[in-house]
Write a protein that holds these residues in place. Structure first.
Motif, PDB file in Angstrom:
ATOM      1  N   UNK A  42      81.118  76.158 -28.285  1.00 47.02           N
ATOM      2  CA  UNK A  42      82.018  76.239 -29.436  1.00 47.02           C
ATOM      3  C   UNK A  42      82.745  74.916 -29.652  1.00 47.02           C
ATOM      4  N   UNK A  43      83.174  74.310 -28.557  1.00 46.33           N
ATOM      5  CA  UNK A  43      83.906  73.047 -28.664  1.00 46.33           C
ATOM      6  C   UNK A  43      83.033  71.969 -29.315  1.00 46.33           C
ATOM      7  N   UNK A  44      81.815  71.847 -28.823  1.00 43.49           N
ATOM      8  CA  UNK A  44      80.897  70.862 -29.409  1.00 43.49           C
ATOM      9  C   UNK A  44      80.599  71.189 -30.869  1.00 43.49           C
ATOM     10  N   UNK A  45      80.543  72.478 -31.179  1.00 43.78           N
ATOM     11  CA  UNK A  45      80.258  72.912 -32.543  1.00 43.78           C
ATOM     12  C   UNK A  45      81.385  72.562 -33.504  1.00 43.78           C
ATOM     13  N   UNK A  46      82.624  72.850 -33.112  1.00 42.82           N
ATOM     14  CA  UNK A  46      83.719  72.752 -34.083  1.00 42.82           C
ATOM     15  C   UNK A  46      84.354  71.372 -34.156  1.00 42.82           C
ATOM     16  N   UNK A  47      84.218  70.560 -33.109  1.00 44.60           N
ATOM     17  CA  UNK A  47      84.913  69.268 -33.115  1.00 44.60           C
ATOM     18  C   UNK A  47      84.552  68.417 -34.336  1.00 44.60           C
ATOM     19  N   UNK A  48      83.285  68.347 -34.753  1.00 46.40           N
ATOM     20  CA  UNK A  48      82.977  67.578 -35.961  1.00 46.40           C
ATOM     21  C   UNK A  48      83.593  68.164 -37.233  1.00 46.40           C
ATOM     22  N   UNK A  49      83.974  69.445 -37.184  1.00 47.82           N
ATOM     23  CA  UNK A  49      84.583  70.097 -38.351  1.00 47.82           C
ATOM     24  C   UNK A  49      86.107  70.034 -38.316  1.00 47.82           C
ATOM     25  N   UNK A  50      86.666  69.362 -37.326  1.00 52.34           N
ATOM     26  CA  UNK A  50      88.116  69.226 -37.189  1.00 52.34           C
ATOM     27  C   UNK A  50      88.550  67.889 -37.768  1.00 52.34           C
ATOM     28  N   UNK A  51      89.558  67.929 -38.625  1.00 55.60           N
ATOM     29  CA  UNK A  51      90.052  66.711 -39.243  1.00 55.60           C
ATOM     30  C   UNK A  51      90.733  65.823 -38.202  1.00 55.60           C
ATOM     31  N   UNK A  52      90.793  64.524 -38.462  1.00 53.52           N
ATOM     32  CA  UNK A  52      91.536  63.614 -37.603  1.00 53.52           C
ATOM     33  C   UNK A  52      93.002  64.038 -37.601  1.00 53.52           C
ATOM     34  N   UNK A  53      93.590  64.150 -36.423  1.00 54.67           N
ATOM     35  CA  UNK A  53      94.953  64.651 -36.301  1.00 54.67           C
ATOM     36  C   UNK A  53      95.047  66.158 -36.285  1.00 54.67           C
ATOM     37  N   UNK A  54      93.887  66.839 -36.385  1.00 54.55           N
ATOM     38  CA  UNK A  54      93.867  68.297 -36.355  1.00 54.55           C
ATOM     39  C   UNK A  54      93.909  68.831 -34.938  1.00 54.55           C
ATOM     40  N   UNK A  55      94.110  70.140 -34.815  1.00 59.16           N
ATOM     41  CA  UNK A  55      94.337  70.776 -33.519  1.00 59.16           C
ATOM     42  C   UNK A  55      93.338  71.896 -33.255  1.00 59.16           C
TER      43      UNK A  55
END
Length: 211
Positions: free
Chosen positions: A142-155
């Motif tokens: 899940x982490x590898x999946x969602x990290x590219x979908x997280x904005x810079x500065x996102x949590x």
């Protein structure tokens, strides 16, 4: 020190649990298997506060379960924010969807039934806040999946990252769920793209900020 007394003291000194969520908590305890998976009063109030602090424009949740955490995230949403929440268990939908659809945020909460590993790429969204509370065996995936979908500065907020203490107990590290949590914790700890801190709240809550 008596943990129950401390827990009771904390709950008496934080914001009260809204009546709607108290009813959902009771229904979860009465009608669902593994009701402990629901976030509950303390963690729910923290999710509300974190959401208000972050002020996201879009939120992703992996693991809807009864909808308790989704409603807490929604409670903290600023105007215009929307929430995608994904639940893999299709038998859960009949219980959960009415609680979401009858809430004040019904039009802004989007429940998706299926595997997050399939659904997230199809949504093609960027998120400012991602809450992970799904299958522990796949936390690293899940982490590898969602990290590219997280904005810079996102949590990213990940639940159950201490897993009842099993992460430090060699006698309880052989099951797939514990191994999944350990793999996730190790992966995040080594990732220089993010800042991270583990809070010993309930079963462990990791806060991750993308640089």
């Amino acid at each position: 020190m008596n943990d129950t007394l401390i827990d009771d003291y904390i709950l008496r000194h934080i914001d009260p649990e809204p009546e709607r969520l108290h009813r959902l908590w009771r229904a979860t305890q009465l009608h669902l298997l593994y009701p402990r998976m629901a976030s509950g009063h303390l963690q729910g109030r923290l999710l509300v506060m974190l959401t208000r602090m972050i002020r996201p424009q879009r939120i992703l949740e992996l693991g809807t379960f009864s909808g308790y955490s989704a409603l807490c995230l929604a409670e903290g949403m600023p105007d215009g924010c929307e929430l995608d929440t994904i639940e893999v268990n299709d038998e859960q939908e009949d219980f959960t969807r009415p609680w979401l659809d009858e809430s004040p945020w019904a039009g802004r909460i989007h429940l998706h039934i299926g595997d997050a590993l399939d659904i997230v790429p199809r949504l093609r969204q960027q998120y400012d806040l991602i809450y992970i509370d799904a299958d522990k065996r796949h936390y690293a995936d899940y982490y590898r999946l969602v990290l590219p979908h997280l904005t810079a500065g996102g949590y990213i907020v990940a639940d159950n990252t201490l897993w009842d203490g099993h992460v430090v107990d060699p006698q309880h590290q052989h099951d797939a769920q514990t191994q999944g949590i350990i793999a996730f914790n190790d992966l995040v700890a080594q990732d220089t793209q993010v800042e991270k801190v583990i809070l010993p709240l309930r079963d462990g809550l990791t806060l991750i900020r993308k640089k």
